[in-house]
Design a protein around this motif. Structure first.
Motif, PDB file in Angstrom:
ATOM      1  N   ALA A 256      35.357   4.847 -11.628  1.00 24.00           N
ATOM      2  CA  ALA A 256      34.921   5.267 -13.055  1.00 24.00           C
ATOM      3  C   ALA A 256      33.779   6.007 -13.270  1.00 24.00           C
ATOM      4  CB  ALA A 256      34.750   3.954 -14.175  1.00 24.00           C
TER       5      ALA A 256
ATOM      6  N   ALA B  65      37.807  -4.776 -13.483  1.00 24.64           N
ATOM      7  CA  ALA B  65      36.945  -3.827 -13.067  1.00 24.64           C
ATOM      8  C   ALA B  65      35.807  -4.391 -12.662  1.00 24.64           C
ATOM      9  CB  ALA B  65      36.326  -3.169 -14.420  1.00 24.64           C
TER      10      ALA B  65
ATOM     11  N   ILE C 258      40.411  -3.226 -20.039  1.00 24.38           N
ATOM     12  CA  ILE C 258      39.813  -3.961 -19.190  1.00 24.38           C
ATOM     13  C   ILE C 258      39.266  -5.403 -19.817  1.00 24.38           C
ATOM     14  CG2 ILE C 258      37.594  -4.099 -17.941  1.00 24.38           C
ATOM     15  CD1 ILE C 258      37.874  -0.974 -17.469  1.00 24.38           C
TER      16      ILE C 258
ATOM     17  N   THR D 130      38.396   0.040 -22.812  1.00 26.56           N
ATOM     18  CA  THR D 130      38.873   1.024 -22.025  1.00 26.56           C
ATOM     19  C   THR D 130      37.810   1.266 -21.107  1.00 26.56           C
ATOM     20  OG1 THR D 130      37.776   3.006 -23.151  1.00 26.56           O
ATOM     21  CG2 THR D 130      39.842   2.169 -23.869  1.00 26.56           C
ATOM     22  N   VAL D 131      38.183   1.769 -20.022  1.00 27.75           N
ATOM     23  CA  VAL D 131      37.348   2.179 -18.941  1.00 27.75           C
ATOM     24  C   VAL D 131      35.915   2.970 -19.363  1.00 27.75           C
ATOM     25  CG1 VAL D 131      38.408   4.014 -18.012  1.00 27.75           C
ATOM     26  CG2 VAL D 131      37.012   2.666 -16.493  1.00 27.75           C
TER      27      VAL D 131
ATOM     28  N   TRP E 215      39.139  -0.974 -11.317  1.00 29.27           N
ATOM     29  CA  TRP E 215      38.043   0.279 -11.627  1.00 29.27           C
ATOM     30  C   TRP E 215      36.604  -0.119 -11.179  1.00 29.27           C
ATOM     31  CZ3 TRP E 215      39.953   4.795 -13.482  1.00 29.27           C
ATOM     32  CH2 TRP E 215      40.836   4.933 -14.280  1.00 29.27           C
TER      33      TRP E 215
ATOM     34  N   ASN F 294      39.765   5.323  -8.624  1.00 29.34           N
ATOM     35  CA  ASN F 294      39.530   4.390  -9.389  1.00 29.34           C
ATOM     36  C   ASN F 294      37.989   4.255  -9.700  1.00 29.34           C
ATOM     37  OD1 ASN F 294      41.974   3.608 -10.227  1.00 29.34           O
ATOM     38  ND2 ASN F 294      42.351   2.077  -8.589  1.00 29.34           N
TER      39      ASN F 294
END
Length: 370
Positions: free
Chosen positions: A309, A259, A237, A342-343, A281, A307
């Protein structure tokens, strides 16, 4: 011009577009943003132009290019659809006539001609023969623009309908006669025939009563699509967008983001719908007190989101939104992360920003931790 998701979900928007192309060159716009998810599901996003301008502004732009304007809509009733068309036509600059296809496929549906000339009548007759639609009436509307008003009467409203102004829920109707009253500065101060929602009015702020977009209904999307297009979120992201109770105004920004941090139950539900289709996300800040535009249960609405999160349940989502705006976004609406994360790392960082108001965390609507 296409308005709303229902006429798209039922397949009629596509049928009407194909029929009109038999007459000549067609240019199509989606007026308003509520139907954008439906446009993606139907695969019409490469055929229909989308921007978040008012429907009247879309008609004015199309009028500079077109010989005949056609509005396709599926209101919650014939009366509400006609009231919508009359309002749009009266506000569209330079637009004098219109062919309206309202609630096609329904017993009370058909074609309505507004201030028609020979060209509009020819198009209506073509649609009648080609698609089996009936011409249900000819109407006139005065297009002179009136001066500034301090109130807006809401047409075709039912008790229990949510009242949405510029994408923000400001109250609930308690009768069939609802009027929005604004003060001299443009702030909503009263809903006659309805119950006002103070936090929504605060978010709405100062507006032009003549230009606000007012919607009333029980749900934003009353129909289910035949197909749903899903795209996975990115592995890393880079660009994060804040959507604070105004998802309808952020569609274009979501296209450019990896995101979204969304504030509000209904806002998060809408962002999750968009995020699944755009490959973005979504981290939602909610308090599980939805206005009910999507469903009455936020977690149930989000259970199938690919998606989503995380869902961060806070004491008040407004307070959480202020914290994340200040601490994570640094009083802006976009943050670029360098290096990308990362998410999971992003979720942890957002959680830390709202730690003092956080009650629990759900992942894909399943409780995991606080």
């Amino acid at each position: 011009m296409i308005h709303g998701p229902t006429v798209i979900d039922t397949g009629w928007a596509e049928r009407i577009l194909r029929s009109l192309k038999r007459l000549g060159e067609v240019r199509a716009k989606l007026g308003g943003t509520t139907g954008y998810v439906a446009l993606l599901d139907a695969g019409l996003d490469s055929v229909v132009e989308f921007d978040r301008k008012l429907p009247s502004e879309c008609l004015s732009e199309l009028n500079e290019w077109a010989d005949v304007l056609v509005l396709t809509n599926h209101g919650k009733s014939r009366e509400s659809g006609l009231a919508f068309a009359e309002q749009v036509l009266s506000r569209a600059e330079g637009v004098d006539s219109l062919v309206q296809v309202e609630r096609p496929g329904e017993p009370d549906g058909g074609i309505v001609l507004w201030n028609p000339d020979d060209a509009e009548r020819k198009v209506a007759e073509h649609l009648r023969i080609d698609l089996g639609l009936k011409i249900t009436g000819v109407r006139t509307v005065r297009t002179e623009k009136s001066g500034m008003k301090r109130s807006r009467r809401v047409a075709c409203v039912e008790p229990g309908d949510r009242i949405l102004v510029n994408g923000i829920t400001v109250g609930v109707a308690e009768s069939r006669n609802v009027e929005l009253v604004f003060d001299d500065s443009g702030y909503l101060v009263e809903i006659r025939g309805g119950r006002i929602k103070p936090e929504g009015v605060e978010r709405l702020g100062r507006v032009d009563p003549e230009r606000v977009v007012v919607k009333t209904d029980r749900r934003l999307r009353r129909t289910e699509p035949e197909r749903k297009r899903v795209k996975s979120g990115p592995e890393r992201i880079h660009r994060v967008l804040l959507v604070d109770h105004d998802a309808e105004r952020k569609v274009e920004d979501m296209h450019r983001s990896d995101a979204v941090v969304s504030v509000g139950d209904d806002t998060t539900c809408v962002c999750a719908e968009l995020g699944d289709r755009l490959g973005v996300w979504v981290i939602g800040l909610v308090d599980l007190d939805p206005d009910g535009w999507v469903r009455d249960d936020t977690r149930e609405s989000l259970r199938g989101s690919e998606n989503l999160a995380a869902l961060l349940v806070c004491e008040r989502d407004d307070d959480a939104g202020k914290l994340v705006r200040e601490r994570f976004f640094r009083d802006r609406e976009v943050r670029v992360l360098d290096p990308p994360v990362t998410v999971g790392e992003l979720v942890e960082e957002v959680k830390e920003c709202v730690r003092e108001v956080l009650k629990c965390v759900y992942h894909k609507a399943k409780e995991t931790s606080a």
